[in-house]
Design a protein around this motif. Sequence first.
Motif, PDB file in Angstrom:
ATOM      1  N   PRO A  36       0.803  -1.227   0.000  1.00  0.00           N
ATOM      2  CA  PRO A  36       0.000   0.000   0.000  1.00  0.00           C
ATOM      3  C   PRO A  36       0.834   1.274   0.000  1.00  0.00           C
ATOM      4  CG  PRO A  36       0.047  -0.934   2.192  1.00  0.00           C
ATOM      5  CD  PRO A  36       0.797  -1.898   1.311  1.00  0.00           C
ATOM      6  N   ASN A  37       1.764   1.332  -0.930  1.00  0.00           N
ATOM      7  CA  ASN A  37       2.567   2.523  -1.172  1.00  0.00           C
ATOM      8  C   ASN A  37       3.154   2.373  -2.559  1.00  0.00           C
ATOM      9  OD1 ASN A  37       4.365   4.875  -0.830  1.00  0.00           O
ATOM     10  ND2 ASN A  37       3.906   4.644   1.343  1.00  0.00           N
ATOM     11  N   SER A  38       4.166   3.128  -2.881  1.00  0.00           N
ATOM     12  CA  SER A  38       4.656   3.177  -4.252  1.00  0.00           C
ATOM     13  C   SER A  38       5.432   1.928  -4.649  1.00  0.00           C
ATOM     14  CB  SER A  38       5.579   4.394  -4.420  1.00  0.00           C
ATOM     15  OG  SER A  38       6.757   4.217  -3.664  1.00  0.00           O
ATOM     16  N   TYR A  39       5.520   1.720  -5.956  1.00  0.00           N
ATOM     17  CA  TYR A  39       6.364   0.657  -6.518  1.00  0.00           C
ATOM     18  C   TYR A  39       7.791   0.819  -6.032  1.00  0.00           C
ATOM     19  CZ  TYR A  39       8.803  -1.980 -10.226  1.00  0.00           C
ATOM     20  OH  TYR A  39       9.601  -2.845 -10.920  1.00  0.00           O
ATOM     21  N   TYR A  40       8.277   2.034  -6.023  1.00  0.00           N
ATOM     22  CA  TYR A  40       9.663   2.331  -5.629  1.00  0.00           C
ATOM     23  C   TYR A  40       9.960   1.801  -4.228  1.00  0.00           C
ATOM     24  CZ  TYR A  40      13.809   5.237  -4.688  1.00  0.00           C
ATOM     25  OH  TYR A  40      15.062   5.683  -4.358  1.00  0.00           O
ATOM     26  N   LEU A  41       9.030   2.012  -3.293  1.00  0.00           N
ATOM     27  CA  LEU A  41       9.229   1.541  -1.926  1.00  0.00           C
ATOM     28  C   LEU A  41       8.934   0.047  -1.793  1.00  0.00           C
ATOM     29  CD1 LEU A  41       7.665   4.475   0.122  1.00  0.00           C
ATOM     30  CD2 LEU A  41      10.084   3.992  -0.237  1.00  0.00           C
ATOM     31  N   GLY A  42       7.864  -0.399  -2.414  1.00  0.00           N
ATOM     32  CA  GLY A  42       7.471  -1.797  -2.282  1.00  0.00           C
ATOM     33  C   GLY A  42       8.514  -2.757  -2.813  1.00  0.00           C
ATOM     34  N   THR A 212      15.361 -14.182  -1.200  1.00  0.00           N
ATOM     35  CA  THR A 212      16.256 -13.347  -1.999  1.00  0.00           C
ATOM     36  C   THR A 212      15.410 -12.461  -2.901  1.00  0.00           C
ATOM     37  OG1 THR A 212      16.385 -14.985  -3.787  1.00  0.00           O
ATOM     38  CG2 THR A 212      18.018 -15.171  -2.019  1.00  0.00           C
ATOM     39  N   SER A 213      16.047 -11.577  -3.617  1.00  0.00           N
ATOM     40  CA  SER A 213      15.321 -10.747  -4.585  1.00  0.00           C
ATOM     41  C   SER A 213      14.587 -11.638  -5.576  1.00  0.00           C
ATOM     42  CB  SER A 213      16.287  -9.832  -5.340  1.00  0.00           C
ATOM     43  OG  SER A 213      16.879  -8.890  -4.485  1.00  0.00           O
ATOM     44  N   ALA A 214      13.282 -11.461  -5.676  1.00  0.00           N
ATOM     45  CA  ALA A 214      12.490 -12.241  -6.630  1.00  0.00           C
ATOM     46  C   ALA A 214      12.433 -11.551  -7.987  1.00  0.00           C
ATOM     47  CB  ALA A 214      11.079 -12.441  -6.089  1.00  0.00           C
ATOM     48  N   VAL A 215      12.338 -10.232  -7.949  1.00  0.00           N
ATOM     49  CA  VAL A 215      12.247  -9.425  -9.172  1.00  0.00           C
ATOM     50  C   VAL A 215      13.286  -8.322  -9.073  1.00  0.00           C
ATOM     51  CG1 VAL A 215      10.785  -7.950 -10.591  1.00  0.00           C
ATOM     52  CG2 VAL A 215       9.778  -9.895  -9.366  1.00  0.00           C
ATOM     53  N   LEU A 216      14.095  -8.177 -10.092  1.00  0.00           N
ATOM     54  CA  LEU A 216      15.129  -7.148 -10.117  1.00  0.00           C
ATOM     55  C   LEU A 216      14.696  -6.027 -11.045  1.00  0.00           C
ATOM     56  CD1 LEU A 216      18.087  -9.634 -10.318  1.00  0.00           C
ATOM     57  CD2 LEU A 216      17.698  -8.054  -8.430  1.00  0.00           C
ATOM     58  N   THR A 217      14.852  -4.813 -10.574  1.00  0.00           N
ATOM     59  CA  THR A 217      14.469  -3.643 -11.353  1.00  0.00           C
ATOM     60  C   THR A 217      15.366  -2.473 -10.979  1.00  0.00           C
ATOM     61  OG1 THR A 217      12.715  -1.998 -11.714  1.00  0.00           O
ATOM     62  CG2 THR A 217      12.686  -3.161  -9.628  1.00  0.00           C
ATOM     63  N   PRO A 218      15.709  -1.624 -11.932  1.00  0.00           N
ATOM     64  CA  PRO A 218      16.486  -0.424 -11.589  1.00  0.00           C
ATOM     65  C   PRO A 218      15.641   0.654 -10.927  1.00  0.00           C
ATOM     66  CG  PRO A 218      15.981  -0.441 -13.932  1.00  0.00           C
ATOM     67  CD  PRO A 218      15.492  -1.753 -13.390  1.00  0.00           C
ATOM     68  N   ASP A 219      14.322   0.461 -10.885  1.00  0.00           N
ATOM     69  CA  ASP A 219      13.416   1.522 -10.441  1.00  0.00           C
ATOM     70  C   ASP A 219      13.084   1.435  -8.953  1.00  0.00           C
ATOM     71  OD1 ASP A 219      13.225   2.543 -13.082  1.00  0.00           O
ATOM     72  OD2 ASP A 219      11.826   0.931 -13.565  1.00  0.00           O
ATOM     73  N   THR A 220      14.091   1.138  -8.129  1.00  0.00           N
ATOM     74  CA  THR A 220      13.918   1.130  -6.684  1.00  0.00           C
ATOM     75  C   THR A 220      15.158   1.729  -6.039  1.00  0.00           C
ATOM     76  OG1 THR A 220      14.985  -0.873  -5.865  1.00  0.00           O
ATOM     77  CG2 THR A 220      12.950  -1.177  -7.035  1.00  0.00           C
ATOM     78  N   GLU A 221      15.055   1.971  -4.744  1.00  0.00           N
ATOM     79  CA  GLU A 221      16.186   2.510  -3.991  1.00  0.00           C
ATOM     80  C   GLU A 221      17.376   1.555  -4.011  1.00  0.00           C
ATOM     81  OE1 GLU A 221      17.108   4.130   0.556  1.00  0.00           O
ATOM     82  OE2 GLU A 221      15.181   3.246   0.056  1.00  0.00           O
ATOM     83  N   LEU A 222      17.103   0.255  -4.113  1.00  0.00           N
ATOM     84  CA  LEU A 222      18.154  -0.761  -4.034  1.00  0.00           C
ATOM     85  C   LEU A 222      18.314  -1.471  -5.371  1.00  0.00           C
ATOM     86  CD1 LEU A 222      17.014  -2.223  -0.580  1.00  0.00           C
ATOM     87  CD2 LEU A 222      18.714  -0.442  -0.989  1.00  0.00           C
TER      88      LEU A 222
END
Length: 531
Positions: A36-42, A212-222
């Motif tokens: 219940p917040n942004s993609y970036y945070l989730g 572990t990371s299930a989905v990798l994306t450049p569109d997050t803080e990490l």
Amino acid sequence: MKAKKRKLPLREQLQREEGAIIKNWGGRLPIALIYPNSYYLGMSNLGFHAIYSLFNSYNNIVCERAFLDIEQNKKQPVLSMESQRPLSDFPILAFSISYELDYFNIALILKSRGIPLYAADRDESHPLIIAGGPCVTANPAPLAPFFDCLCIGEAEPIIPNMLPVLTENIGDERQNLLKTLSSLPGIYIPRHHDGNSIARQWAKNLDDFPVTSAVLTPDTELGDLYLIEVERGCNWGCRFCLVHNTFSPMRFRSLDKLIEQAEEGLKYRRRIGLVGPAVTDHPQIEELLAGLRLMGAQFSISSLRINRLSDQIVKEIARGGIRTIVLAPEAGSQRLRQVIRKGISEDNVIAAVERVAMHRIKQLKLYFMVGLPTETDEDIEEIINLTLKCKDILDRQQSGTRLALNIAPFVPKAGTPFQWLPMAPVQTLNQRLSLLKNTLIPKGIQIKSESPAWSQVQGVLSRGDARLAGVLANTEKLSLAGWRQAMKECHLDTDFYAHQRWDTTRQLPWSMIDSGAKTEHLQRELNRALA
């Protein structure tokens, strides 16, 4: 407070991901997993990845992710990532909740889809609404009127028992389904609660459940990290902290499994993120860091215990490419550190900073809290004194290390020894933050602080009861003014929840939860703190 704007259309964002699980819906039970917040945070939340992987590990389940971008969804509905379907297409909506202030977003999501906010108003034509996460495990009361089902504890032991009931009975009469679910361990069905306590569930052996990371994306803080959970829980027992009770007992993944997961992660990212509330407590932490370095990996560590920060660990950290080290003294004075049971001394802090300077880490962040129980102005002066001593060490050794402070107001948490204690008044918090900023920022020290006013709202929700659901439902505008108006309309008193000391004999709103911590133990810890 606001979710970050999604910069790309949802379909383009999906194309930038690696690892998204796309399944045909035929013959499968669809579940929308909602942060219940942004993609970036989730997508920066490893727990969210873990639930997504766990649901999709079942062939008869199709789990798709959904997020809330407040600005965007004024114009269009919340859609799932994988198939861009509206939430109304899913028979089950599962919320993963990590932060009390996201409760407002839950109400917004349900209302925006035309789903009755209160569970009592829903019937077989509506999706089943379930939730889990640290906030829910600690105190589900403020959200209980909204949810059909609340999961108390960790997902790994709960989901395998829950899914057969859901897949076999999702089309049946709603009340029969809920009654069946209520018989499962760790499941709290507010409308069918028989008064018995709900025992918090936890995974016995972490090696059985890779996280572990299930989905990798450049569109997050990490976005440049492949995340691996190293451990759960913490044995230090800080009296303000939710982790010690909510994720006990402390458990570690084996070194062999961690190395194996890191080898897999290096196929996707050069940097490995080691995650857990007390990563450096792992009994083989030095071997783990050395092993990662020999594999050619750079790495990041989510938590560093000050008195466990050996020279060898800092050396491996520097070699591993970490640019920022975060340490948490929490309080400036030894007296106050003893009150909160932090278990470190000023000498520990100074020794850790000297090691950071020696190895020329680019940035050192120190975490402090203001408004801790028994805190005085003198304790704030001690934060200033300790910070300046740390800066002097960095300057004297010409390390080039930048010093920054993160400061958060103390918020009492359910299930901790401080659950009965009040927050400091907002005015006091503002004054103490101003003193810190006015003294330290001119010295070249960056300070980032959380809003005392919003921390007060968090405190109300943290110690709240079911009456707070009415406030969440009636907060028409997501603002402090909107919150205060809704509290007034519901005839509820902020001071009662946030600023009153509660008697230890009173029944608490979260008394239906058996966290595993005995009330007598929490009372003893409170008395020791205040002695």
